[in-house]
Motif scaffolding. Structure first.
Motif, mmCIF file in Angstrom:
data_model
loop_
_atom_site.group_PDB
_atom_site.id
_atom_site.type_symbol
_atom_site.label_atom_id
_atom_site.label_comp_id
_atom_site.label_asym_id
_atom_site.label_seq_id
_atom_site.Cartn_x
_atom_site.Cartn_y
_atom_site.Cartn_z
ATOM 1 N N ILE A 2 -31.729 -31.889 20.653
ATOM 2 C CA ILE A 2 -31.823 -30.891 21.730
ATOM 3 C C ILE A 2 -31.871 -31.597 23.083
ATOM 4 O O ILE A 2 -31.163 -31.217 24.021
ATOM 5 N N ALA B 238 -27.501 -28.544 18.863
ATOM 6 C CA ALA B 238 -28.373 -29.473 18.136
ATOM 7 C C ALA B 238 -28.577 -29.012 16.696
ATOM 8 O O ALA B 238 -28.578 -29.825 15.768
ATOM 9 N N LYS B 239 -28.746 -27.707 16.492
ATOM 10 C CA LYS B 239 -28.897 -27.179 15.132
ATOM 11 C C LYS B 239 -27.636 -27.423 14.308
ATOM 12 O O LYS B 239 -27.724 -27.767 13.135
ATOM 13 N N ALA C 145 -27.748 -25.642 24.132
ATOM 14 C CA ALA C 145 -28.142 -26.971 23.670
ATOM 15 C C ALA C 145 -28.858 -26.892 22.321
ATOM 16 O O ALA C 145 -28.607 -27.714 21.437
ATOM 17 N N ILE C 146 -29.716 -25.915 22.156
ATOM 18 C CA ILE C 146 -30.431 -25.739 20.887
ATOM 19 C C ILE C 146 -29.451 -25.401 19.777
ATOM 20 O O ILE C 146 -29.527 -25.937 18.663
ATOM 21 N N PRO D 20 -30.166 -23.964 27.906
ATOM 22 C CA PRO D 20 -31.072 -24.395 26.841
ATOM 23 C C PRO D 20 -30.730 -23.779 25.485
ATOM 24 O O PRO D 20 -30.792 -24.459 24.463
ATOM 25 N N CYS E 106 -28.431 -32.950 23.862
ATOM 26 C CA CYS E 106 -27.496 -31.874 24.215
ATOM 27 C C CYS E 106 -27.796 -31.315 25.603
ATOM 28 O O CYS E 106 -26.872 -30.980 26.349
ATOM 29 N N SER F 27 -35.446 -32.301 17.688
ATOM 30 C CA SER F 27 -35.918 -32.344 19.078
ATOM 31 C C SER F 27 -35.150 -33.390 19.891
ATOM 32 O O SER F 27 -34.823 -33.157 21.059
#
Length: 112
Positions: A59, A82-83, A78-79, A75, A62, A56
């Motif tokens: 995310i 982040a992953k 960004a997810i 979004p 990012c 989180s």
């Protein structure tokens, strides 16, 4: 999909799949228009402590790096970024020996 959470005002919802059984641990992403599984291979490590908080935070970081006019796909991008960071942090976590029991992911894997 996930109408309860999205109807409460969260247009993007990520459900982590790390506790699922099997060789993979996909996360589920619900967006305003659809849902999709985000695949990931399972990494054999005991350093799993704080993966949800790390994801989180990544995310949020990012999202903050994106330009203001990044568009509606921002979004999801960004997810995804982040992953990828978390996956690399989990892979690198085997180099850490911190404390006892379940350790943290290697947050600084790219620099250290």
């Amino acid at each position: 999909m996930l109408p309860g959470l999205t109807q409460l005002g969260a247009p993007y919802v990520v459900l982590k799949g790390g506790h699922l059984r099997g060789a993979t641990c996909p996360d589920l992403l619900a967006t305003p228009n659809t849902h999709e599984w985000l695949p990931a291979s399972r990494i054999d490590t005991n350093n799993l402590h704080g993966t949800g908080c790390a994801l989180s935070s990544a995310i949020a970081a990012c999202l903050a790096k994106l330009p203001v006019d990044a568009g509606t796909d921002a979004p999801v991008a960004a997810i995804s970024d982040a992953k990828q960071w978390l996956h690399a942090a989990l892979e690198a976590s085997v180099r850490l020996s911190v404390g006892k029991g379940r350790g943290p992911v290697h947050h600084f894997h790219a620099w250290w």
